[in-house]
Design a protein around this motif. Structure first.
Motif, mmCIF file in Angstrom:
data_model
loop_
_atom_site.group_PDB
_atom_site.id
_atom_site.type_symbol
_atom_site.label_atom_id
_atom_site.label_comp_id
_atom_site.label_asym_id
_atom_site.label_seq_id
_atom_site.Cartn_x
_atom_site.Cartn_y
_atom_site.Cartn_z
ATOM 1 N N ARG A 23 0.828 -1.211 0.000
ATOM 2 C CA ARG A 23 0.000 0.000 0.000
ATOM 3 C C ARG A 23 0.859 1.256 0.000
ATOM 4 N NH1 ARG A 23 -4.713 -1.763 4.383
ATOM 5 N NH2 ARG A 23 -5.726 -3.339 3.032
ATOM 6 N N VAL A 24 1.969 1.211 0.726
ATOM 7 C CA VAL A 24 2.893 2.352 0.716
ATOM 8 C C VAL A 24 3.475 2.544 -0.674
ATOM 9 C CG1 VAL A 24 5.085 3.219 1.613
ATOM 10 C CG2 VAL A 24 3.439 2.155 3.167
ATOM 11 N N TYR A 25 3.844 1.450 -1.311
ATOM 12 C CA TYR A 25 4.409 1.518 -2.673
ATOM 13 C C TYR A 25 3.400 2.116 -3.650
ATOM 14 C CZ TYR A 25 6.223 -0.092 -7.169
ATOM 15 O OH TYR A 25 6.683 -0.146 -8.468
ATOM 16 N N ILE A 26 2.154 1.637 -3.581
ATOM 17 C CA ILE A 26 1.123 2.162 -4.488
ATOM 18 C C ILE A 26 0.870 3.640 -4.219
ATOM 19 C CG2 ILE A 26 -1.328 1.994 -5.076
ATOM 20 C CD1 ILE A 26 -1.137 -1.013 -4.554
ATOM 21 N N ALA A 27 0.875 4.046 -2.938
ATOM 22 C CA ALA A 27 0.651 5.453 -2.596
ATOM 23 C C ALA A 27 1.766 6.333 -3.155
ATOM 24 C CB ALA A 27 0.565 5.605 -1.080
ATOM 25 N N PHE A 28 3.032 5.895 -2.991
ATOM 26 C CA PHE A 28 4.160 6.653 -3.540
ATOM 27 C C PHE A 28 4.092 6.710 -5.056
ATOM 28 C CE2 PHE A 28 6.349 6.270 0.569
ATOM 29 C CZ PHE A 28 6.985 7.501 0.627
ATOM 30 N N GLN A 29 3.744 5.609 -5.676
ATOM 31 C CA GLN A 29 3.655 5.559 -7.140
ATOM 32 C C GLN A 29 2.564 6.480 -7.659
ATOM 33 O OE1 GLN A 29 2.312 1.870 -9.177
ATOM 34 N NE2 GLN A 29 4.366 1.821 -10.032
ATOM 35 N N ASP A 30 1.394 6.466 -7.018
ATOM 36 C CA ASP A 30 0.312 7.366 -7.432
ATOM 37 C C ASP A 30 0.728 8.822 -7.274
ATOM 38 O OD1 ASP A 30 -1.221 5.164 -7.971
ATOM 39 O OD2 ASP A 30 -2.372 5.243 -6.109
ATOM 40 N N PHE A 31 1.420 9.122 -6.182
ATOM 41 C CA PHE A 31 1.894 10.499 -5.968
ATOM 42 C C PHE A 31 2.881 10.907 -7.048
ATOM 43 C CE2 PHE A 31 4.998 13.464 -4.100
ATOM 44 C CZ PHE A 31 4.149 14.508 -3.763
ATOM 45 N N LEU A 32 3.752 9.967 -7.457
ATOM 46 C CA LEU A 32 4.727 10.265 -8.524
ATOM 47 C C LEU A 32 4.022 10.549 -9.842
ATOM 48 C CD1 LEU A 32 7.703 10.378 -9.422
ATOM 49 C CD2 LEU A 32 7.588 7.904 -9.833
ATOM 50 N N PHE A 33 3.014 9.760 -10.168
ATOM 51 C CA PHE A 33 2.258 9.992 -11.410
ATOM 52 C C PHE A 33 1.551 11.347 -11.382
ATOM 53 C CE2 PHE A 33 1.699 5.144 -12.079
ATOM 54 C CZ PHE A 33 2.996 5.074 -12.543
ATOM 55 N N GLU A 34 0.902 11.652 -10.244
ATOM 56 C CA GLU A 34 0.200 12.931 -10.125
ATOM 57 C C GLU A 34 1.172 14.098 -10.215
ATOM 58 O OE1 GLU A 34 -1.953 12.802 -6.496
ATOM 59 O OE2 GLU A 34 -3.342 11.222 -7.146
ATOM 60 N N MET A 35 2.352 13.936 -9.609
ATOM 61 C CA MET A 35 3.349 15.006 -9.652
ATOM 62 C C MET A 35 3.821 15.264 -11.083
ATOM 63 S SD MET A 35 7.050 15.213 -7.743
ATOM 64 C CE MET A 35 7.703 13.952 -8.837
ATOM 65 N N MET A 36 4.021 14.197 -11.875
ATOM 66 C CA MET A 36 4.468 14.356 -13.254
ATOM 67 C C MET A 36 3.393 15.032 -14.098
ATOM 68 S SD MET A 36 7.493 13.438 -13.075
ATOM 69 C CE MET A 36 7.765 13.823 -14.794
ATOM 70 N N LEU A 37 2.125 14.748 -13.823
ATOM 71 C CA LEU A 37 1.044 15.417 -14.550
ATOM 72 C C LEU A 37 1.018 16.911 -14.232
ATOM 73 C CD1 LEU A 37 -1.853 12.799 -14.197
ATOM 74 C CD2 LEU A 37 -0.550 13.357 -16.265
ATOM 75 N N VAL A 38 1.270 17.243 -12.957
ATOM 76 C CA VAL A 38 1.317 18.654 -12.574
ATOM 77 C C VAL A 38 2.479 19.354 -13.261
ATOM 78 C CG1 VAL A 38 1.684 20.240 -10.645
ATOM 79 C CG2 VAL A 38 0.164 18.271 -10.368
ATOM 80 N N VAL A 39 3.635 18.682 -13.280
ATOM 81 C CA VAL A 39 4.815 19.274 -13.964
ATOM 82 C C VAL A 39 4.519 19.489 -15.432
ATOM 83 C CG1 VAL A 39 7.198 18.835 -14.650
ATOM 84 C CG2 VAL A 39 6.463 18.344 -12.320
ATOM 85 N N GLU A 40 3.867 18.521 -16.048
ATOM 86 C CA GLU A 40 3.544 18.639 -17.471
ATOM 87 C C GLU A 40 2.593 19.812 -17.729
ATOM 88 O OE1 GLU A 40 2.564 15.317 -20.691
ATOM 89 O OE2 GLU A 40 0.843 15.762 -19.406
ATOM 90 N N SER A 41 1.581 19.958 -16.883
ATOM 91 C CA SER A 41 0.632 21.065 -17.064
ATOM 92 C C SER A 41 1.327 22.413 -16.874
ATOM 93 C CB SER A 41 -0.531 20.913 -16.092
ATOM 94 O OG SER A 41 -0.090 21.018 -14.751
ATOM 95 N N VAL A 42 2.264 22.503 -15.933
ATOM 96 C CA VAL A 42 2.999 23.760 -15.723
ATOM 97 C C VAL A 42 3.844 24.096 -16.945
ATOM 98 C CG1 VAL A 42 4.801 24.859 -14.345
ATOM 99 C CG2 VAL A 42 2.997 23.551 -13.208
ATOM 100 N N ILE A 43 4.500 23.086 -17.518
ATOM 101 C CA ILE A 43 5.328 23.319 -18.715
ATOM 102 C C ILE A 43 4.471 23.801 -19.876
ATOM 103 C CG2 ILE A 43 6.766 22.165 -20.435
ATOM 104 C CD1 ILE A 43 7.812 20.380 -18.196
#
Length: 210
Positions: A23-43
């Motif tokens: 569950r910790v792994y999935i939570a970190f992975q989901d956070f990483l995906f969401e963070m990359m989407l935010v970075v992409e939208s900012v760019i």
């Protein structure tokens, strides 16, 4: 992920340590995906301020996915080390530690042979219980049958009592005489019934002729 079942830890925590780490792994992975989407939208928003920029959104998405893959590979390596440390030092119960609910095993230790003998005794007692329960059920069924037979016998006794009273009223006390008396009366009743049926037939025929 570790393949060690860690059943004792699951008994203590109420969940398996591997499930917690997953569950910790999935939570970190989901956070990483969401963070990359935010970075992409900012760019993409930043590029809107440069009309002459020739970088397309498709290229940005491709670069984002490539960078995400890079981050995920490094994250998996780091998480593998973190999982190993947590499972060994944090979520692991040492072999010499006994949980409070298992103290009874320390007070009354049993060998495998003794435990197997106890299991065999339990199975034997279960068989005896089932046999006694079946016998009890059969006895209850027989008792119900005896009750039904007793009820029928009581009816017969009542019938004989009534027969005896009738015989006394007609001055006969001997059973053979009483039975003969009843037989004669029954024959008389049959003769009367037959006479009534013949007269009824005659009357019906007479009515049909009219």
């Amino acid at each position: 992920m570790s393949v060690n079942p860690m059943a004792y830890e699951a008994q203590f925590f109420g969940f398996t340590p591997q499930t917690c780490m997953l569950r910790v792994y999935i939570a970190f992975q989901d956070f990483l995906f969401e963070m990359m989407l935010v970075v992409e939208s900012v760019i993409l928003k930043k590029l809107d301020g440069f009309p002459d920029c020739k970088i397309s959104p498709f290229q940005i998405r491709k670069s984002t996915e490539k960078f995400l893959l890079f981050m995920k590979e490094h994250f998996d390596k780091l998480f593998s080390k973190m999982e190993e440390v947590l499972l060994q030092l944090v979520l692991n119960i040492p072999k010499n530690v006994l949980l409070p609910e298992d103290k009874v095993h320390e007070q009354y230790p049993y060998s495998k042979e003794q435990f197997q003998a106890l299991q065999d005794e339990i199975h034997q007692l279960q068989k005896q219980y089932r046999a006694e329960a079946s016998a009890g059920q059969a006895l209850r069924a027989e008792l119900e049958e005896q009750k039904a037979v007793r009820a029928e016998l009581e009816k017969i006794l009542q019938w004989f009592d009534g027969l005896e009273n009738i015989c006394r009223e007609h001055g006969t006390c001997n059973f053979k005489e009483s039975f003969a008396f009843l037989t004669q009366n029954a024959k008389k009743l049959q003769d009367v019934l037959k006479d009534v049926e013949e007269k009824s037939k005659k009357i019906k025929k007479h009515d049909q002729l009219l």
